[in-house]
Design a protein around this motif. Sequence first.
Motif, PDB file in Angstrom:
ATOM      1  N   VAL A  41       9.853  -4.511  15.345  1.00 19.24           N
ATOM      2  CA  VAL A  41      11.002  -5.409  15.538  1.00 19.24           C
ATOM      3  C   VAL A  41      10.563  -6.801  15.112  1.00 19.24           C
ATOM      4  O   VAL A  41       9.583  -7.331  15.646  1.00 19.24           O
ATOM      5  CB  VAL A  41      11.468  -5.415  17.010  1.00 19.24           C
ATOM      6  N   GLN A  42      11.234  -7.350  14.135  1.00 16.89           N
ATOM      7  CA  GLN A  42      10.903  -8.701  13.661  1.00 16.89           C
ATOM      8  C   GLN A  42      12.071  -9.630  13.973  1.00 16.89           C
ATOM      9  O   GLN A  42      13.187  -9.417  13.512  1.00 16.89           O
ATOM     10  CB  GLN A  42      10.656  -8.695  12.148  1.00 16.89           C
ATOM     11  N   LYS A  43      11.803 -10.655  14.751  1.00 16.40           N
ATOM     12  CA  LYS A  43      12.857 -11.615  15.100  1.00 16.40           C
ATOM     13  C   LYS A  43      12.621 -12.918  14.327  1.00 16.40           C
ATOM     14  O   LYS A  43      11.518 -13.470  14.347  1.00 16.40           O
ATOM     15  CB  LYS A  43      12.863 -11.861  16.611  1.00 16.40           C
ATOM     16  N   PHE A  44      13.676 -13.380  13.652  1.00 17.36           N
ATOM     17  CA  PHE A  44      13.577 -14.623  12.890  1.00 17.36           C
ATOM     18  C   PHE A  44      14.507 -15.681  13.487  1.00 17.36           C
ATOM     19  O   PHE A  44      15.690 -15.420  13.716  1.00 17.36           O
ATOM     20  CB  PHE A  44      13.939 -14.381  11.416  1.00 17.36           C
ATOM     21  N   VAL A  80       9.707  -8.776   5.938  1.00 19.68           N
ATOM     22  CA  VAL A  80      10.284  -7.457   6.221  1.00 19.68           C
ATOM     23  C   VAL A  80       9.779  -6.435   5.194  1.00 19.68           C
ATOM     24  O   VAL A  80       9.337  -5.331   5.550  1.00 19.68           O
ATOM     25  CB  VAL A  80      11.829  -7.520   6.197  1.00 19.68           C
ATOM     26  N   ILE A  81       9.823  -6.846   3.931  1.00 19.66           N
ATOM     27  CA  ILE A  81       9.412  -5.919   2.860  1.00 19.66           C
ATOM     28  C   ILE A  81       7.932  -5.555   3.013  1.00 19.66           C
ATOM     29  O   ILE A  81       7.540  -4.391   2.890  1.00 19.66           O
ATOM     30  CB  ILE A  81       9.696  -6.560   1.483  1.00 19.66           C
ATOM     31  N   LYS A  82       7.131  -6.555   3.347  1.00 18.99           N
ATOM     32  CA  LYS A  82       5.694  -6.303   3.519  1.00 18.99           C
ATOM     33  C   LYS A  82       5.451  -5.296   4.646  1.00 18.99           C
ATOM     34  O   LYS A  82       4.615  -4.396   4.529  1.00 18.99           O
ATOM     35  CB  LYS A  82       4.977  -7.622   3.831  1.00 18.99           C
ATOM     36  N   ALA A  83       6.198  -5.457   5.728  1.00 18.72           N
ATOM     37  CA  ALA A  83       6.051  -4.528   6.861  1.00 18.72           C
ATOM     38  C   ALA A  83       6.435  -3.110   6.454  1.00 18.72           C
ATOM     39  O   ALA A  83       5.762  -2.136   6.825  1.00 18.72           O
ATOM     40  CB  ALA A  83       6.909  -5.010   8.029  1.00 18.72           C
ATOM     41  N   LYS A 112       8.992   1.186  10.102  1.00 19.14           N
ATOM     42  CA  LYS A 112      10.461   1.151  10.084  1.00 19.14           C
ATOM     43  C   LYS A 112      10.828  -0.165  10.755  1.00 19.14           C
ATOM     44  O   LYS A 112      10.322  -0.453  11.851  1.00 19.14           O
ATOM     45  CB  LYS A 112      11.053   2.309  10.888  1.00 19.14           C
ATOM     46  N   VAL A 113      11.690  -0.948  10.133  1.00 17.41           N
ATOM     47  CA  VAL A 113      11.874  -2.319  10.607  1.00 17.41           C
ATOM     48  C   VAL A 113      13.271  -2.553  11.188  1.00 17.41           C
ATOM     49  O   VAL A 113      14.285  -2.187  10.582  1.00 17.41           O
ATOM     50  CB  VAL A 113      11.612  -3.338   9.470  1.00 17.41           C
ATOM     51  N   VAL A 114      13.289  -3.153  12.365  1.00 21.87           N
ATOM     52  CA  VAL A 114      14.527  -3.666  12.957  1.00 21.87           C
ATOM     53  C   VAL A 114      14.402  -5.190  12.955  1.00 21.87           C
ATOM     54  O   VAL A 114      13.440  -5.730  13.509  1.00 21.87           O
ATOM     55  CB  VAL A 114      14.715  -3.159  14.403  1.00 21.87           C
ATOM     56  N   VAL A 115      15.341  -5.857  12.297  1.00 22.04           N
ATOM     57  CA  VAL A 115      15.307  -7.313  12.211  1.00 22.04           C
ATOM     58  C   VAL A 115      16.308  -7.880  13.219  1.00 22.04           C
ATOM     59  O   VAL A 115      17.431  -7.382  13.327  1.00 22.04           O
ATOM     60  CB  VAL A 115      15.678  -7.792  10.790  1.00 22.04           C
ATOM     61  N   VAL A 116      15.890  -8.894  13.950  1.00 24.43           N
ATOM     62  CA  VAL A 116      16.807  -9.615  14.851  1.00 24.43           C
ATOM     63  C   VAL A 116      16.898 -11.047  14.346  1.00 24.43           C
ATOM     64  O   VAL A 116      15.863 -11.675  14.098  1.00 24.43           O
ATOM     65  CB  VAL A 116      16.293  -9.599  16.305  1.00 24.43           C
ATOM     66  N   VAL A 117      18.103 -11.536  14.138  1.00 21.88           N
ATOM     67  CA  VAL A 117      18.238 -12.882  13.573  1.00 21.88           C
ATOM     68  C   VAL A 117      19.028 -13.809  14.492  1.00 21.88           C
ATOM     69  O   VAL A 117      19.923 -13.391  15.231  1.00 21.88           O
ATOM     70  CB  VAL A 117      18.915 -12.858  12.178  1.00 21.88           C
TER      71      VAL A 117
END
Lengths: 486, 204
Positions: free
Chosen positions: A5-8, A25-28, A34-39
């Motif tokens: 989970v990546q929060k920006f 995100v792409i690097k991860a 598997k990436v979940v982005v929180v913005v």
Amino acid sequence: MKILVQKFGGTSVTEKRRGDAVAKVIKAMQNGWKVVVVVSAMGRSGDPYATDTLIDTLYSVDKTVPPAPREQDMIMACGEIISTVLFAQALRARGYESVALTGGQAGIRTNYEFGNARIEEINPHYILRMLEEGKVVVVAGFQGTTLPGAITTLGRGGSDTSGSALGAALKPHATEIEVEIYTDVDGVKTADPRVFHDQEGKLIANHHAPQTLRTATYQEVAEMAHMGAKVVHPRAAEIAHQYHIPLWVKSTFEDAPGTLITVDDANTSPDAFRVTGVTNTGKLAYLRFELPVFAQEDRTQIELQLYKLLQQEHIPLYLNSIDGCGFAFAISREHLIRLREMLDGLVIPINLGGPYGGSGAQSNSATRRRPPYGRVYLLGLGITGGMRGRAYQTQRELLKGAEDFVEVHALEAEVTENCTVVSVIANRFQQLPGVMAKILRVLHEANVIVYQTADSAYSVSALVPEDDAKRAVRALHEAFHLGEGA
Amino acid sequence: LTQNGTRDIVCLEDFVKNSTKLDDEKRVVNAVKEDNVEQVSPPISSPLVRFEKDPGVTEVQVQTEIVHAAIHLPAATQTTERLRVLETLASAKIPLFLIKMQPSGLSFALHERYAEASENILKGAGVTYHFTRNLVMVSPVAGAMRDLSGIMAQIYEALVVADVAILQTGDSYNAVHCLIPAIDTDRAVESLTRQLLNKGETPL
């Protein structure tokens, strides 16, 4: 599957800087996550879709009519939703399948406290399905929905909280889970770097710049955040702690490793007993009430009456203390004018009763009492320097007529304005004898007056004049060898 | 609230929670059917496992065998004398807490096991002191305690109603600490629990 989970935050998702966040995100993904982005909403106050701007838009309809909390939450949530869609589109433009979800679509259910909702439950099934389909899931932070579907916002630190809670909800379905909070600094610092640099950005002479902590415990981070450090919001740290989620704080714009926030384990961690950082928070006023010697037995009752009044006005108090001849506490300075209006000239009755007995169940109508029929305390809360307020003077005159029947005592408060709290974050303070002595020695040698102190399991604080706060932070930071290369 | 009143409220809360749980389960099942997913996780939290603590007090902690020390220092040299006392105790590795600057000098709390050593040190340092023994520290704990206006009033009210003397107080971001006589512990905890804990989601 490994889920990250990546929060920006707001500054990381602006049009100008979004590319850096997308690259993370792409690097991860390339590393097998598997990436979940929180913005968050884009930008800061004044930017077109920032939360404050949206609220201003709502108020512009008619400033005299306060918006309904439900509708205010709807418009506040728009900033994150816009940010979500644009982030998903940015990923799509780079050739990555993505899906944008509102908080409600992501399964985040909250209670009904609009503006400061609490997450009650997360049903992650739709996120999991999208991840299994190979999509990057982009979730709007800071929001959820009630059971019937009304949009709610989570209050301060809401996007951090969303990120942490999603990590907790996804954990049972992942072989590995981590949460990364991206900001514009490269991790949790030992102090605010701005305090150590002059107006030209140069490091102040004879000081070491704050360093980035390699690791920190959930408790340390929560304490630092509560004591003024702008790191991860304590709500997010508490959830990560509760569900044992590794939480990283990293910079969107650098490749530095960041700070890993983990469990405080005294048995395994070499840093279990340590000083972690120095913080500064609060614009406070400090009030000390001195009671006459004979009135000490009434102190608790007087305190109770005062605290009830503060409760009615929703004024929190800090740094409470009792001493041999009175009591003291601090309040946010913004409340001082109201407090002065409330308290100056206030009359607090104690055990007041009539000629036929005291008040309440103790009264005995068969016995006629002689005066005095109890005591009253007249509060004086003047301006700094000890001058009594006008209301106090007026009441004093009026009460002269009552002195044949009740004891009238003055209770004067000494008000010290322009204070602030400087805190040393000390993990397991009680197992570190001498921290308070060292703090007081350092501040004494730096010519900083200490009005009062407070301590908890994770911090030791000193109430100092606001003008001396930066000097105090720098002196303590040096004394505890917290700087880079110190 | 009477005990019966309290019990009624708890029952009502349980009823609401159970109703919510049933609704949630139905909702999940429906969601599964709509999305045609075979293996779907149920919501991971039950009404008993919250993501976030509700605002307000969640527990009352008690730390036993506490001694309170009041140190009287001459006004003229108070700042340096405070330092001397604290540094002397620190060099003997005696942990102190609830350390307060007092108009008359200094006060702090310590565990009973350090009391004798501390007394010897203070005697040796030639300062006037007074120890109050047989105390406990009761600490209502809450998330973001300092943002809760009114919490101090409620704690004081609970202790005053229970006729418990408060010798010293302190606060941190998640707790308010009250030093009270050990003999009053049960009464204090019972009153604090009744006053602060049995309030459902009512913000304090």
